[in-house]
Design a protein around this motif. Sequence first.
Motif, PDB file in Angstrom:
ATOM      1  N   HIS B  59      27.176  50.296 -74.522  1.00 30.71           N
ATOM      2  CA  HIS B  59      26.856  51.442 -75.368  1.00 30.71           C
ATOM      3  C   HIS B  59      28.124  52.176 -75.767  1.00 30.71           C
ATOM      4  CE1 HIS B  59      22.745  52.254 -76.170  1.00 30.71           C
ATOM      5  NE2 HIS B  59      22.353  52.132 -74.930  1.00 30.71           N
ATOM      6  N   ALA B  60      28.978  52.389 -74.734  1.00 33.88           N
ATOM      7  CA  ALA B  60      30.179  53.180 -74.968  1.00 33.88           C
ATOM      8  C   ALA B  60      31.063  52.528 -76.019  1.00 33.88           C
ATOM      9  CB  ALA B  60      30.945  53.348 -73.663  1.00 33.88           C
ATOM     10  N   GLU B  61      31.041  51.183 -76.066  1.00 34.17           N
ATOM     11  CA  GLU B  61      31.900  50.498 -77.036  1.00 34.17           C
ATOM     12  C   GLU B  61      31.403  50.680 -78.472  1.00 34.17           C
ATOM     13  OE1 GLU B  61      32.231  46.433 -75.758  1.00 34.17           O
ATOM     14  OE2 GLU B  61      32.813  47.100 -73.747  1.00 34.17           O
ATOM     15  N   ASN B  62      30.186  51.129 -78.625  1.00 31.48           N
ATOM     16  CA  ASN B  62      29.634  51.319 -79.963  1.00 31.48           C
ATOM     17  C   ASN B  62      29.430  52.777 -80.321  1.00 31.48           C
ATOM     18  OD1 ASN B  62      29.255  48.507 -80.764  1.00 31.48           O
ATOM     19  ND2 ASN B  62      27.929  48.484 -78.971  1.00 31.48           N
ATOM     20  N   SER B  63      30.024  53.665 -79.536  1.00 27.90           N
ATOM     21  CA  SER B  63      29.878  55.090 -79.825  1.00 27.90           C
ATOM     22  C   SER B  63      31.263  55.675 -80.031  1.00 27.90           C
ATOM     23  CB  SER B  63      29.218  55.807 -78.652  1.00 27.90           C
ATOM     24  OG  SER B  63      28.213  55.009 -78.107  1.00 27.90           O
ATOM     25  N   THR B  64      31.295  56.853 -80.651  1.00 24.86           N
ATOM     26  CA  THR B  64      32.590  57.527 -80.722  1.00 24.86           C
ATOM     27  C   THR B  64      32.933  58.043 -79.336  1.00 24.86           C
ATOM     28  OG1 THR B  64      31.676  59.693 -81.184  1.00 24.86           O
ATOM     29  CG2 THR B  64      32.058  58.271 -83.070  1.00 24.86           C
ATOM     30  N   ILE B  69      29.932  60.971 -73.881  1.00 21.55           N
ATOM     31  CA  ILE B  69      29.710  62.009 -72.850  1.00 21.55           C
ATOM     32  C   ILE B  69      28.243  62.099 -72.415  1.00 21.55           C
ATOM     33  CG2 ILE B  69      29.935  64.458 -72.321  1.00 21.55           C
ATOM     34  CD1 ILE B  69      32.350  64.476 -74.225  1.00 21.55           C
ATOM     35  N   PRO B  70      27.269  62.154 -73.348  1.00 21.70           N
ATOM     36  CA  PRO B  70      25.865  62.219 -72.888  1.00 21.70           C
ATOM     37  C   PRO B  70      25.441  60.993 -72.090  1.00 21.70           C
ATOM     38  CG  PRO B  70      26.004  62.837 -75.176  1.00 21.70           C
ATOM     39  CD  PRO B  70      27.343  62.315 -74.800  1.00 21.70           C
ATOM     40  N   TYR B  71      26.037  59.825 -72.396  1.00 15.46           N
ATOM     41  CA  TYR B  71      25.681  58.648 -71.602  1.00 15.46           C
ATOM     42  C   TYR B  71      26.120  58.804 -70.153  1.00 15.46           C
ATOM     43  CZ  TYR B  71      24.707  56.129 -75.930  1.00 15.46           C
ATOM     44  OH  TYR B  71      24.187  55.723 -77.116  1.00 15.46           O
ATOM     45  N   GLY B 351      43.030  52.347 -80.557  1.00 16.23           N
ATOM     46  CA  GLY B 351      43.462  53.281 -81.590  1.00 16.23           C
ATOM     47  C   GLY B 351      42.387  53.625 -82.590  1.00 16.23           C
ATOM     48  N   SER B 352      41.176  53.088 -82.432  1.00 14.74           N
ATOM     49  CA  SER B 352      40.110  53.379 -83.393  1.00 14.74           C
ATOM     50  C   SER B 352      39.260  54.542 -82.891  1.00 14.74           C
ATOM     51  CB  SER B 352      39.238  52.144 -83.591  1.00 14.74           C
ATOM     52  OG  SER B 352      38.488  51.920 -82.435  1.00 14.74           O
ATOM     53  N   GLY B 353      38.235  54.849 -83.634  1.00 13.70           N
ATOM     54  CA  GLY B 353      37.374  55.981 -83.280  1.00 13.70           C
ATOM     55  C   GLY B 353      36.391  55.667 -82.175  1.00 13.70           C
ATOM     56  N   THR B 354      36.327  54.415 -81.722  1.00 14.22           N
ATOM     57  CA  THR B 354      35.433  54.074 -80.626  1.00 14.22           C
ATOM     58  C   THR B 354      36.248  53.418 -79.515  1.00 14.22           C
ATOM     59  OG1 THR B 354      34.990  51.930 -81.604  1.00 14.22           O
ATOM     60  CG2 THR B 354      33.431  53.680 -82.106  1.00 14.22           C
TER      61      THR B 354
END
Lengths: 415, 399
Positions: B59-64, B69-71, B351-354
Motif C-alpha cells: 500500500h505504502a508504495e502506491n501512496s504519497t 501515515i493513516p496506514y 526521489g518521487s512523490g511515493t
Amino acid sequence: MLIIVLKIIIPFLVIMQLLPLLIWLERKGAAYIQDRRGPNRAAILGVRLGGVVHSLADVVKLIFKEDIFPTNANKFIYTIAPFIAMAVACVTFAVIPWASPLEWKGSAFSLQAVDLNVGILYIFAIGSMGVYGIMLAGWGSNNKYSLLGGLRASAQMISYELTLSLSVVGVLIFAGSLELNTIVQNQGSNLLSWNVIRQPLGCLLFVVSAFAETNRLPFDLPEAEAELVAGYHVEYSSLKFALFFMAEYANMIVASALIATLFFGGWQVPFVSTETLRTYAQPIAYYSVLGLGLFSVAAGWFLVRRKHKVVYHDARDYETKVLGFPALLVGLALIAGQILYGPLPLGETGSQVAAAAFQFGAFLAKILFFCWVFIWVRWTLPRFRYDQLMKLGWRVMLPLALLNVVVTAGIYLWF
Amino acid sequence: MTQAVEKTDALKAKPVYLNLGPSHPTMHGTLRLFCELDGEIIKRSIAEFGYLHRGFEKHAENSTWTQVIPYTDRLNYVSAMMNNVGYCKAVEELLDLEIPERAQTIRVIVCEMNRIIDHLVCTGTNLVDIGALTNFWYYFNVRERFYNIIEQLCGARLTTAYTRIGGLMRDLYPGFEDEMRACLKDLAKAIEDVTGLLNTNKIFLNRTIGVGPISKEDAIRHGFTGPCLRATGVGLDLRKAQPYYGYENYDFEVVVGEHGDSYDRIVVRFEEMKQSARIIEQAMAKLKPGPIMTDDKRVALPPKAEVYTNIEALMNHFKLIYEGIRPPVGEVYSATEAANGELGFYIVSDGSGTPYRVKCRPPCFPIFQAYPMMVEGKMLADAIAILGNLNIIAGELDR
C-alpha cells in the motif's frame, strides 16, 4: 398426599425463584466490584427493578435461539447431558431442612422433602452424579475443547469429592448422626457452638472443595473461557445451554445451603432457640410485621419523592412511582392492620408456623450470604492451572482433611 | 510383569491435534497455534500468522508519503500514535529535517501516553487470560480516560494519524495538561489497586513465576526487544541507547527483570507505566509555546494568507498538494522504542512523490517466532498465559 407433593414442589420452586435473583446478584455484584453499572436497560412498562428484569429478557432470548446439533455429535448423550446436570442439582435439595420440625398431633412434621436418616450420604451420592452431566456434555459434543473440559471436570470433581466428604466427618462425629436435621439441632442456636467454631479447618476445607465441586472460579477449569473457550458447553445453544447455566447456579445454591447447614447452624436463628421463638412468637410476629410496614412506607416514600436526574421521556420516568406507590400502600395497610387489630392470638400451631417462618428466613439469608461469597471470590481471584489444582487437592487438602478427622476423633474420644 | 508392560506398550495412543485460533477468544488477534497434545501438555506446536495481512508495505508504495501515515495507525492499533511517530521520524531523517521543539515534546508526551495504554491493555488482557477479570476493568477505566484525551487531541480514538511529516496535525487543546495530570493520578490508583490484588496472591504467583522463561541469550538470538527483552535482564532501551526527541534530558529508569518469565514481563510493564508517567510529567513541565510544524518548504504547507497573496507560496502549495513531499534519493533505517520494543522503518526513496519501499520492523515479529519454543512442554493454560504477556499484536505482526 397433597403434603408430599407440596414438599417435593416447594424446594424446587425455591431454587427456581432464587436462580434469576442469583444471576442478577452475580451481574450486579460483578459490576460494582469492577467499577461498572451492570444491567440497567431491560424494562417492562418502565420497571427495571435495578436490572432484575434483565434475567427475563435473557430467558426470552435463550428460548428463541436456534437449537444446534453439532455434526457427528452423539445425539442422545448430547441431549441428555444438560438434563442430568440440572436434575442432579435440584434433587440434592430434597434432604435439606428448611426449619425446625413442627410438632403436630404428637408427631414431628419435618420441613424438608424427605427426612432421610442417611441425609448427608444421599447428598454426596447424588452430588457425584453431577459429574456425569459435564462429562457426557464434553464427550457428546464432538469437540476437542469440550472433551478437554469434560476431562478436567471429571478429574477435578472426583479428586475434590474425597476432601469434601472427609471434611464433613468431624461434623458427623460431633452430631453422631447422618441426618441433616440432627446436625442442625446439635449445633444449637448459640453462635459459639456452631460447627464453624468447633471445626474451623473442616469448614475451610469444605468451603474450598465446594468451590471446586461447583466449578466456580478459582476452580472453573472445565469451562475456562481463556483456554477452552467455554469448555464442556461450548457447543450448546438455546435452552440446553440455559440448563447448564441454571445448573451452575443451582449447584451454587445447594453448596451454600450445605455450608450453612453443616457449619453455620442451618435454620437456627443466631442466639434465639426454637423454644424462645415459639414462646414469643406473638410479639415477634407483631413487631416484625410492624417493622416491615414501616420499612415499606419509608422505601415507598423515598421512591415516590425521588426526582430523576435524567428524564428519559419514556416509561422509565414513572419507574419510581410504579414501584413506590404500591410499596407505600402495602406498608400503610400493614401498619394500620397491626394497630387496629393488635397482636393476633396465634395459638399452638400458629406460633410454630411463625417460628418456622423465621427460621426459614434466617436460613435463606445464610444461603444468600454464601452465594454472595461465591460471587465475591469469583471476581477477585485468578484461575488455577490444571496441575496446580490437582496438587492442591491431593497433596494439601486431602492430608489436611485426614488430619482433621484424626484430631477430631481423638479429641472426641479423650475429652 | 513383563507381559503387563508389553500390553501397555501395545496400547497405541493417538496424539490429539488442537487448533488454537485463528478465531479463539484469547488468541489476541488472529493468530493460530497448531499443537500436538498429550493430555494437557503441548508436545509440539507450530505458530502461524498472516490471517490479518493487509499489505501495508505494498500500500505504502502506491501512496504519497503523507498518505502512508493513516496506514501506520493500523499496525499496532493499541498504541497507534507511536507508529505515526515512528514513520514520520524515519521520513524526517530521510529529509534531514529537524522538527520544532514543541512538536518534539508533544510527540514524547503522546508516545508515553500510548505506551501506558499499550501496557494497560497487555497486562489487563493477560490477567483475563489467567482468570482475573476484575483487574481488566480497573485498567480499562483509566484507558478510557486516556482515549478521551486522544479523541480530543485528534478527533479519533483508534486511528489517530496525529503526526505529520515535519510536525503534528494539531496543537494540544486548552486544558490538556490538567486532564492529563488527573489521568495520571487515576493511573497510579489503578496500578495500586491491581498490584494490591495480585502482589501476594498465591494463585497469580503460581501461574506466572517460572512460566515461559526465556534466557538472555535466547532472547537476543531471537531478536527480542522492548519489555520482553528487558524482563530477561538486558537493559536495552532505545530511549537511552539512541536517544531521540531529547529523551536524554528526561529523568527515568530502564526497568529490567531477572528471569524473563511471565511474572517479570508483567511486572516490567507495571513499572514502565510508572516511568512513562514520570516522563509525561517532566515533558509537560518543559512544554513551551511555539510552532508545532516546521516551516521547511519541502514538507510544510505555507500559511493560507500567503498562498492568496504570494505567487511563490501559491506554487509551493500547488506542488505539495499535487506532487506531495519529495524526499531525496536515498535510504534510511530509523527506529523508535515502541511499547512492544524496537519499531523500525526502513525506507527507500527514489526521489518521487511515493516511497519506493517502506519496510516495517514490528517488534512482535521476532517475539512471535520464539513462541512455539516457549510453549513446548508446557500446559495448554500456560500457552495462553504466555501469549498474553508477549503482547503479540496481529495488526503489527502481519502488516
